[in-house]
Design a protein around this motif. Sequence first.
Motif, PDB file in Angstrom:
ATOM      1  N   THR A  98      -4.744  -0.985   0.835  1.00  0.00           N
ATOM      2  CA  THR A  98      -5.962  -0.839   0.031  1.00  0.00           C
ATOM      3  C   THR A  98      -6.899   0.163   0.704  1.00  0.00           C
ATOM      4  O   THR A  98      -7.102   0.101   1.918  1.00  0.00           O
ATOM      5  CB  THR A  98      -6.688  -2.187  -0.112  1.00  0.00           C
ATOM      6  N   ILE A  99      -7.406   1.060  -0.105  1.00  0.00           N
ATOM      7  CA  ILE A  99      -8.406   2.011   0.401  1.00  0.00           C
ATOM      8  C   ILE A  99      -9.741   1.639  -0.241  1.00  0.00           C
ATOM      9  O   ILE A  99      -9.858   1.624  -1.476  1.00  0.00           O
ATOM     10  CB  ILE A  99      -8.057   3.464   0.017  1.00  0.00           C
ATOM     11  N   ARG A 114     -12.288   2.993   4.264  1.00  0.00           N
ATOM     12  CA  ARG A 114     -11.589   2.013   5.082  1.00  0.00           C
ATOM     13  C   ARG A 114     -10.193   1.802   4.491  1.00  0.00           C
ATOM     14  O   ARG A 114     -10.042   1.684   3.275  1.00  0.00           O
ATOM     15  CB  ARG A 114     -12.373   0.696   5.007  1.00  0.00           C
ATOM     16  N   VAL A 115      -9.184   1.761   5.355  1.00  0.00           N
ATOM     17  CA  VAL A 115      -7.822   1.545   4.868  1.00  0.00           C
ATOM     18  C   VAL A 115      -7.291   0.258   5.489  1.00  0.00           C
ATOM     19  O   VAL A 115      -7.374   0.071   6.696  1.00  0.00           O
ATOM     20  CB  VAL A 115      -6.893   2.714   5.259  1.00  0.00           C
ATOM     21  N   VAL A 116      -6.780  -0.627   4.658  1.00  0.00           N
ATOM     22  CA  VAL A 116      -6.291  -1.906   5.161  1.00  0.00           C
ATOM     23  C   VAL A 116      -4.864  -2.131   4.664  1.00  0.00           C
ATOM     24  O   VAL A 116      -4.569  -1.916   3.485  1.00  0.00           O
ATOM     25  CB  VAL A 116      -7.194  -3.067   4.651  1.00  0.00           C
ATOM     26  N   GLY A 117      -3.989  -2.525   5.567  1.00  0.00           N
ATOM     27  CA  GLY A 117      -2.610  -2.850   5.178  1.00  0.00           C
ATOM     28  C   GLY A 117      -2.428  -4.359   5.200  1.00  0.00           C
ATOM     29  O   GLY A 117      -3.017  -5.044   6.037  1.00  0.00           O
ATOM     30  N   ASP A 118      -1.657  -4.881   4.264  1.00  0.00           N
ATOM     31  CA  ASP A 118      -1.455  -6.326   4.201  1.00  0.00           C
ATOM     32  C   ASP A 118       0.032  -6.599   3.946  1.00  0.00           C
ATOM     33  O   ASP A 118       0.551  -6.313   2.866  1.00  0.00           O
ATOM     34  CB  ASP A 118      -2.328  -6.892   3.062  1.00  0.00           C
ATOM     35  N   GLY A 119       0.700  -7.124   4.973  1.00  0.00           N
ATOM     36  CA  GLY A 119       2.131  -7.417   4.834  1.00  0.00           C
ATOM     37  C   GLY A 119       2.381  -8.800   4.275  1.00  0.00           C
ATOM     38  O   GLY A 119       3.519  -9.192   4.033  1.00  0.00           O
TER      39      GLY A 119
END
Length: 631
Positions: A492-493, A560-565
């Motif tokens: 998500t950005i 902001r960049v967020v990664g979610d596995g």
Amino acid sequence: MGVVVQKFGGSSVKDAESVMEAARKAIRAKHAGNSVIVVVSAQGSTTDDLIAKAAEITSEPSAREMDMLLATGEQISIALTAMAIQELGERAVSFTGPQVGIVTDSTHRKARIKKIDTQRLCEALDSGHIVVLAGFQGIDEQGDISTLGRGGSDTTAVAVAAAVKLAGYEVECEIYTDVDGVYTTDPRIVPDARKMDAISYDEMLEMASMGAGVMHSRSIEFAKKFDVPLMVRNAKSDAVGTWIMPEAPWMSEIPACGVALAADESRLLLEGVPDRPGVSHRIFAALADANIAVDMIAQSVGIGGKATIGFTVLNTELDRTKKILGPIVGELGATLNETGKVSKVSVVGAGMRAISGVAERMFQALAAEGVNLKMITTGDIKISVLVEEDGAAESAVIEPGPAEPIKKAHLESKKAVRGRRALRAVHAAFALAQPRKGAGAQPAAHGEFRPRPAPLVLPAKTEREAAIARLAGMEDVLVSGVQLNNEQSRITIYDLPDQPGNCSKVFNAVATGGILVDMIVQNQSGPAKAELSFTVPRADLTRALKRTQDVVREIDPGCRVVGDGDISVLFVLGVGMRTHTGVAKTMFGALAAKGINIAMINTSEVCVGVVVERARGEEALACLTEAFKLG
Ligand code: ADP
Ligand code: ASP
Ligand code: MG
């Protein structure tokens, strides 16, 4: 002996000469040894004219009376067509929808077919008559005349073909219109659009529901559900048209088969929505109960416990939508904003399931045109973007002169100035004007793409009753499966500047790494800011995240960049997922009842996808399987 159902659209019966031409086609099919059912629309612009007549009396005509009025258009056509056939020396009999027992629900102006009693129809066929049937109309269980929605004669034709098939006949359906077949896009807007030889049911469903007015999308639901061989072709020639058929293996090699434009939708933004289970259900159930089909739904992930939900509805439903949501929005402490005129451009293709870079190619083309994307959603085999329209440019458009056909859809499409520009750019980016397999690589031999439906186990005529019973609820939604994918992850950005080219840069960076992007949702998240989420295979998350962070830093270091596995993706698959308002309601309702929060939503005609936290994926799968009675 086979049955051929031939449907002639408004322009194909617009005057005496066209009616005679249609009659000749029907007679030729009869002389070739078939039983023939002709389904006709109202002549030329009759339906538009009738709507205009009502508007002279009232701005809010009752839906029941509108159906009474609109159904008269088709009644004129059937009588004239039957007379034409008789004049040419063949036997013909005309029927209205109610006369042959086309029973619908009572949602006037967009009624759904519940069943068709084929007895009278089959008797007329068996006695050697060409049956001429009024399209677009039926009768509800109270005995009131109903209509199926604009363009609904296609649905009558395919539904009748399906009913006749179940009554034991071999059947084929031909849709005669004013173009040679289904094109890569509307040839009136993009003159170098290419005619396709064949397109899959799912691709056509997406194309039609995303604005390709050549077919009524619900007709394709019937064709798919009942496996009816279907061809779109030109009423003024004998050229082979386009087969709409089950997906063939070669189709999965084509990333984009066509693009479509819809210019009759409004975008609404629900801001400050509490991000907790049940909220989506509360909102969309209210709209489903009012029979309002929500088109695109993009729910942003939400920061600080508040989410933004963007969605579109038809312009004609805008006022009702606002009225219904008013009190709910107040209750939730959210705000509802209307964001002006928009056009929706969609690219469709069975190949995009497995071919990477499709989104990137689309966004790149739009960026090069300076088009800003206000919202993005994807489906299994389509990507849609919303483009803000420009009122000033629209008012500069010259209205068509008297020589142009007067068609409401046509007039509206003339107005979508930016949408049309975007459509042309995307059509060019996928080189859709070029020949390829399934679109004129070589001229198609007549039988080349002809679908061969599984042989039907023919019920004896005495079993007709049983066959009719199978037709009850024939337009009920068909949910064929629920799938859980635990191999995806999400990026998500936040706070992406809302300006042309940014999405293109992001997906270019990801596609260059050969990473297949599956779901994409972009939504507005504040003034001049967008939130962009997409899913990639979990195995590629680290790489995709790094690439995204690098490119986003160049765009605006403030993002902001967020990664979610830790996500699961669930898909409900079937046909008519979007237009059957109950599907999203059932889906969101089932998840809400279990307290499962929905983090991302994507809707299309053949699939609704949601993202939930991974720990609850299996549970979500079980509850959806139960909700749709698939266990
Ligand atoms: P009918 O009166 O025969 O039902 P319609 O106007 O409903 O005809 O549908 C035919 C029109 O659909 C064509 O004239 C064309 O402009 C438009 N159209 C939109 N998208 C497409 C497409 N992808 N392929 C062919 N025609 C399209
Ligand atoms: N006459 C109706 C309409 O104009 C139905 C149809 O043409 O399919 O929408
Ligand atoms: Mg039509």
